[in-house]
Scaffold this active site. Structure first.
Site, PDB file in Angstrom:
ATOM      1  N   HIS A  10      29.671  -3.023 -49.593  1.00  0.00           N
ATOM      2  CA  HIS A  10      28.780  -1.933 -50.029  1.00  0.00           C
ATOM      3  C   HIS A  10      27.305  -2.075 -49.642  1.00  0.00           C
ATOM      4  O   HIS A  10      26.564  -1.103 -49.733  1.00  0.00           O
ATOM      5  CB  HIS A  10      28.944  -1.646 -51.537  1.00  0.00           C
ATOM      6  N   HIS A  11      26.865  -3.287 -49.196  1.00  0.00           N
ATOM      7  CA  HIS A  11      25.473  -3.408 -48.724  1.00  0.00           C
ATOM      8  C   HIS A  11      25.340  -3.087 -47.234  1.00  0.00           C
ATOM      9  O   HIS A  11      24.238  -2.892 -46.736  1.00  0.00           O
ATOM     10  CB  HIS A  11      24.940  -4.828 -48.949  1.00  0.00           C
ATOM     11  N   ALA A  12      26.461  -3.057 -46.519  1.00  0.00           N
ATOM     12  CA  ALA A  12      26.392  -2.857 -45.066  1.00  0.00           C
ATOM     13  C   ALA A  12      25.894  -1.456 -44.751  1.00  0.00           C
ATOM     14  O   ALA A  12      26.401  -0.463 -45.280  1.00  0.00           O
ATOM     15  CB  ALA A  12      27.762  -3.081 -44.426  1.00  0.00           C
TER      16      ALA A  12
END
Ligand code: Q9C
Ligand code: ZN
Length: 481
Positions: free
Chosen positions: A180-182
């Protein structure tokens, strides 16, 4: 002829004595409630099925300095898989095969540059790997990273597909690296490809899915996922995260606050629930679900629900420092099952205490399989939770009918509309009343803070300057009639 008003067709009801209540053991051993007589209606219920994606090869992505421990440990998926197996859950589940995401699929979210960079890491020297990883925010790489990231992302896609085509009702993606941070053009925060975002776009592009509700309960804000759908009215991104006024990772103060609501046609489709501190409990999460997440989810009415299911908000997590129990995770899963015909996918994100993540994941899997979540204590949200939820509701009530305090903002009031403070209105009424009845007039006050605050509050008779004795009446506003 007697009318069959209760559907029993003249037959007496079958009474099941309390002691002889059939016990339902899991979804596969369904007991026939008609005491031997077959009931075609009951037989037509399809068995709900739960899928799981796991591929041991996702352990290969690891810290290149093998002696340095990294919290995003290859063992994370192994311990989760083991507990699911050892408790007998695994053989009630359908194993969905992971496969590598294709360039075409990944590029529904990411740039080709990003895909090319990740691909190249497979052939870099150790020095190059270290140098490249250091250019990003919280990333480590080895020569297996690209393969594992492709499996992780493709695994989530396959699980989602199996739900959409009806092979399974719901499922758990036990995958790493997380996603989810990508972002569009860069890996970040232990994430290489944004698994959930890519899977969501695949469903919409290739599987006729229109509306997706993404709930992100990882302790961190999912910056990559939020950005991927910020202007998309058909995807709701809702995140519950530790925020600390922007001081907690990933640390973008504006992006992770409740004021980030989506753009253009998608205003209200991004919902952030930002905790101001660590230490939040089951009560706070359940309260957020009851007041914000579920009302909005019902109003949105998604075709499928995907959870960015990090377990770093769990009790015992060294990074999250919150206290969500396995039962708390079970309850959140249970509530989400009521949406979208039960079509629900949980995809692992963060979570760094091996004991906590395995117990939490197990509780979720049991609920997916049909077990009721275990009992929670009384729900007692803390003051910081109440204030956060209040702000979220105040902000989002402009976009969702289910949230009640009616939104108003000074900047988009219609011309001619006037917003007056209740206290100011009472003051004006009183001043006018005192003049009309007793000819009292306001005493001009010196400037400054007090002057401003007490304007029109001090009144006197018009003959003040011709008298030698002055009476002061000081009274409480509330006592004035
Ligand atoms: N000062 C996930 O949970 N922390 N990622 C770096 C640098 C990075 C967490 C701290 C945390 C990333 C998926
Ligand atoms: Zn996290």
């Amino acid at each position: 002829m007697d009318m069959d008003i209760d559907g029993t067709d003249g037959k007496p009801y079958v009474l099941i004595e309390p002691r002889k209540l059939p016990i339902t053991k899991g979804s596969r051993n369904r007991v026939n409630y008609t005491n031997g007589e077959s009931n075609s209606l009951l037989d037509t219920f399809s068995e709900p099925k739960t899928g799981i994606v796991y591929d041991r090869r996702m352990r290969y992505h690891g810290n290149i300095h093998e002696d340095e421990h990294h919290p995003e440990d290859p063992k994370r998926i192994t311990v989760i898989q083991e507990i699911i197996k050892n408790t007998g859950c695994l053989n009630k589940m359908l194993l969905i095969k992971a496969r590598e995401v294709t360039a075409e699929e990944a590029c529904l979210v990411h740039t080709e540059d990003h895909w090319d960079f990740v691909t190249k890491t497979a052939h870099m020297s150790d020095n190059e790997l270290i140098k490249n990883a250091d250019e990003y925010n919280s990333i480590y790489l080895n020569n297996e990273t690209a393969f594992c990231a492709r499996l992780s992302c493709g695994g989530v896609i396959e699980l989602c597909k199996a739900v959409v085509d009806g092979t399974i009702t719901n499922g758990f993606a036990n995958v790493r690296p997380p996603g989810h941070h990508a972002e569009l053009n860069e890996p970040m925060g232990f994430c290489i490809f944004n698994n959930v975002a890519v899977a969501t776009q695949c469903l919409r592009k290739h599987y006729n899915v229109e509306k997706v509700f993404i709930l992100d309960w990882d302790i961190h804000h999912g910056n990559g996922t939020q950005k991927a759908f910020y202007n998309d009215p058909n995807v709701v991104y809702c995140s519950i995260h530790r925020y600390e006024n922007g001081h907690f990772y990933p640390g973008d103060k504006a992006l992770a606050n409740y004021t980030a609501i989506g753009g253009g046609e998608a205003k209200g489709k991004t919902i952030n629930i930002p905790w101001p501190r660590a230490g939040m409990t089951d009560s706070d999460y359940i309260f957020a679900f009851n007041k914000v997440v579920m009302p909005i989810a019902y109003e949105f009415s998604p075709d499928i629900v995907i959870v960015s299911a990090g377990f770093d908000a769990a009790e015992g997590d060294p990074i999250g420092e919150n206290h969500v129990s396995p039962s708390g995770f079970g309850h959140m899963t249970h509530m989400l099952k009521s949406l979208a015909n039960g079509k629900l996918i949980l995809a692992l994100e963060g979570g760094y205490n091996l004991d906590s993540i395995s117990k939490s994941a197990l509780a979720c899997v049991k609920v997916l399989l049909g077990e009721p979540p275990s009992k929670l204590g009384p729900i007692n949200p803390n003051q910081d939770c109440l204030e956060t939820i209040h702000q979220v509701i105040r902000t989002q009530s402009k976009y969702w009918n289910c949230l009640s305090p009616v939104y108003y903002a000074t900047e988009d009031r219609l011309p001619g509309q006037l917003l007056v403070d209740m206290a100011e209105m009472l003051k004006m009424y009183r001043t006018r009343n005192l003049y009309q009845k007793y000819k009292l007039v306001p005493v001009p006050l010196s400037d400054g803070k007090l002057g401003q605050r007490f304007t029109n509050l001090a009144c006197c008779s018009g003959d003040l300057f011709r008298k030698e004795v002055v009476f002061f009446f000081v009274h409480d506003m509330a006592d004035f009639r």
